[in-house]
Design an enzyme around this catalytic site. Sequence first.
Site, mmCIF file in Angstrom:
data_model
loop_
_atom_site.group_PDB
_atom_site.id
_atom_site.type_symbol
_atom_site.label_atom_id
_atom_site.label_comp_id
_atom_site.label_asym_id
_atom_site.label_seq_id
_atom_site.Cartn_x
_atom_site.Cartn_y
_atom_site.Cartn_z
ATOM 1 N N ARG A 1 -10.646 -0.686 15.289
ATOM 2 C CA ARG A 1 -10.537 0.113 14.067
ATOM 3 C C ARG A 1 -11.463 -0.464 13.000
ATOM 4 O O ARG A 1 -12.445 0.156 12.614
ATOM 5 C CB ARG A 1 -9.079 0.163 13.589
ATOM 6 C CG ARG A 1 -8.862 1.049 12.395
ATOM 7 C CD ARG A 1 -7.381 1.165 12.063
ATOM 8 N NE ARG A 1 -6.787 -0.107 11.654
ATOM 9 C CZ ARG A 1 -5.534 -0.252 11.248
ATOM 10 N NH1 ARG A 1 -4.711 0.811 11.244
ATOM 11 N NH2 ARG A 1 -5.068 -1.420 10.895
ATOM 12 N N TYR B 1 13.414 32.089 3.875
ATOM 13 C CA TYR B 1 12.209 32.790 4.309
ATOM 14 C C TYR B 1 12.294 33.184 5.784
ATOM 15 O O TYR B 1 12.797 32.427 6.625
ATOM 16 C CB TYR B 1 10.987 31.892 4.123
ATOM 17 C CG TYR B 1 10.545 31.716 2.685
ATOM 18 C CD1 TYR B 1 10.156 32.810 1.924
ATOM 19 C CD2 TYR B 1 10.507 30.455 2.111
ATOM 20 C CE1 TYR B 1 9.740 32.650 0.606
ATOM 21 C CE2 TYR B 1 10.091 30.273 0.799
ATOM 22 C CZ TYR B 1 9.705 31.381 0.043
ATOM 23 O OH TYR B 1 9.296 31.219 -1.244
ATOM 24 N N LYS C 1 0.839 -1.200 0.000
ATOM 25 C CA LYS C 1 0.000 0.000 0.000
ATOM 26 C C LYS C 1 0.874 1.250 0.000
ATOM 27 O O LYS C 1 2.079 1.177 0.278
ATOM 28 C CB LYS C 1 -0.924 0.000 1.214
ATOM 29 C CG LYS C 1 -0.191 0.055 2.561
ATOM 30 C CD LYS C 1 -1.152 -0.036 3.729
ATOM 31 C CE LYS C 1 -0.399 0.016 5.065
ATOM 32 N NZ LYS C 1 -1.310 -0.067 6.220
ATOM 33 N N MET D 1 9.391 24.889 -0.323
ATOM 34 C CA MET D 1 8.521 23.909 -0.934
ATOM 35 C C MET D 1 9.282 22.961 -1.855
ATOM 36 O O MET D 1 9.022 21.763 -1.887
ATOM 37 C CB MET D 1 7.413 24.612 -1.712
ATOM 38 C CG MET D 1 6.324 23.694 -2.244
ATOM 39 S SD MET D 1 4.997 24.678 -2.977
ATOM 40 C CE MET D 1 3.761 23.396 -3.234
#
EC number: 5.1.1.1
Length: 715
Positions: free
Chosen positions: A474, A607, A380, A656
């Site tokens: 769950r 930044y 997964k 980013m």
Amino acid sequence: MAKISHGEVDRFKLIAAILVIAIHTGPFISYSPSADFILTGIVARLAVPFFFMASGYFFFGRMKGEKAQERAALKRFMLRIGLLYGAGFLMYLPLNVYAGHFNEPWSIASLAKDIVFDGTFYHLWYLPALMTGTCIVYWLRAKTTDRYVLVVASVLYVFALLGDSYYGLAAQIGFLSSFYDHLFEWFDYTRGGIGFAPLYIALGASAANRDEKSRSGNWYAAAFLVSMGLLLAEGIVLHEAGYPRHDSMYIALVPAVYALFRLLLTWGGRERRFMRQASTWVYMLHPLAIVLIRGIAKLTGLEPVLVKDSLVHFLAVTALSMLLSSAVVFLAGIRRTKVANKIPGTDRAWAEINLEHLDHNLRELKNALPPSTQIMAVVKAEAYGHGSIRIAKRLYRAGVRCFAVAEIDEGIKLRRKGVRGEILILGYTPTHRLGDVVRFRLTQTAVSANDAERLQAFGKKIKVHIKIDTGMNRLGEPYDDTERVLSMYRHSRLKVTGTFSHLAAADSLEQEDVAFTRMQIERFESIVRQVRAVGFRPGMVHLQSSYGILNYSELNLDVARPGIALYGLLSSECDRIRADVDLRPVLTLKARVTRVNGVRAGESVGYGRSFTAPLDCKVATVSIGYADGIPRELPERGGCVLIHGQRARIVGKMCMDQMMVDVTDINDVRQGDPVTLIGQDGENRITAGEIAEMAGTITNEVVSALGARVSRIFI
């Protein structure tokens, strides 16, 4: 999860290569022939057996019983050593021609003898001996146990010993004398791939697969010293008796080499890749250095110093051999870097996925489980960020026939790319997508009794695994509502092929958590017994995920579901586990330097001006950022990257698409240089666990978060 370090083995391999130079130059021959014999005829004879044993240790240490994988590894090994032998043959061909080697009468048989047994130059015999000895040990290990391999190899060693340092003894026995006389009409030596190499290769293989933790370093040191004393006595006595035809092999050499090797393993030490690589090239190139030193001496008139003084000659040859070898290793490293820079997908940010490590981890996990337990690989989230398609196909080749995904589109993607075997959807699939479950031959989890009724109402046959909630709270039908659990097996359109649950605290060895896990196991086994008691078939029964395997490997269930461990990681590096497994990280994360800039004291970076340079410094910009999955908080928590094998601290706020690192103390950093964020570079390593700890998370999140912009390069 203990990992043996081999730094001292690497170091001694280089020492052993220098001892081989001593054998071929005789450092003390112009001072004391007796001292020279002790060094070159006895002590230095540790070198080649040590090489054989190290090769056996590293080659057979990777063997875990998978026949196809072992055959493939043997082919790769033979190809690599064969190419090295071929390079040596071509390198020394001019010297053979100059020496008139090819002027002598020859035949196909004599050529085959030179290539397979004697080597085409006086030191090259080692390479065909290594290939022959490895094949013999490989074949013997396939037929019998390590103990009998050692017995057979010892018999072969005795045969060779009687033609080497004990030849004088064999010559006194009629039939043996006749046998060896005939043998030496065809062969120059008995040391080689049949008589000499197999025993040491087999000892290396045995050392790799034997747990001798009870033996301390002091024990091996004492054993080595005693063996060396016996070796010196044996060598001197045989020499005085005039027995040796050649002096490569002794009886006491065997325990001496074994004790030395085990002693170095106990010392461990950081791996020394340069020494490991340089030792090979010192061995290969030192005859060329001998020729060059003699040529230089002749041209400069320095023969009395550079040649006739044996110690100076040895030191000069050693220095030149080291210089040439260092140049080869350095140039090979540059070539590898250039090749890596040309690999598609490595322009900006990429993850290198080591499929051999994946194979290794699969073997380790299978070996930890009962032989009857099969593996269901959890792929997964793009196989925890590693690339689900290639991972699943590789595992299928390795024998895995069951896979698990989180949701339907992950399963469809695997099917569309040709992945075979059962694919289990671990989570919920909405009703309007159930047609795709059937169409793509997927297996759906029934997450509760109500969900099973929904799946039944769909109106078509669906393969399902029944999920039981044993305490995770769950997904799954609660274990103690027996009637509701049994109702899930009664539906006519549900083909039940499995029953499973999930352990909530298997990663912890705290007493309370172990007790809770044991309770979950008992609950699960109890409800499975009840399912069988009323005549239902639960299908394949599975409970263990990664930590269930690592801490409760004794459970004898049909299937186990490794996830993060399959990729060579623990969720946290602080986790303790019971299983004795050697997991190897599959993923290495890299990016590139895009700019190197000088920053003056007092200037800020990034930044928010969050970093101000206290002194003049150099800052490199790196082509990866938080949009690629790198935790944004790393700069504030001391995060680093590796450049040229050295740590560089991340400075300023994570961007980013980029980050900045301080490279003031790292020489020659340039645009385009590779940067390692997870993995090893030289002597240093940054692990996914280290990043996870800084980010306050687990490795599962670190690797699964790697974005689509990060290319996956499979190696």
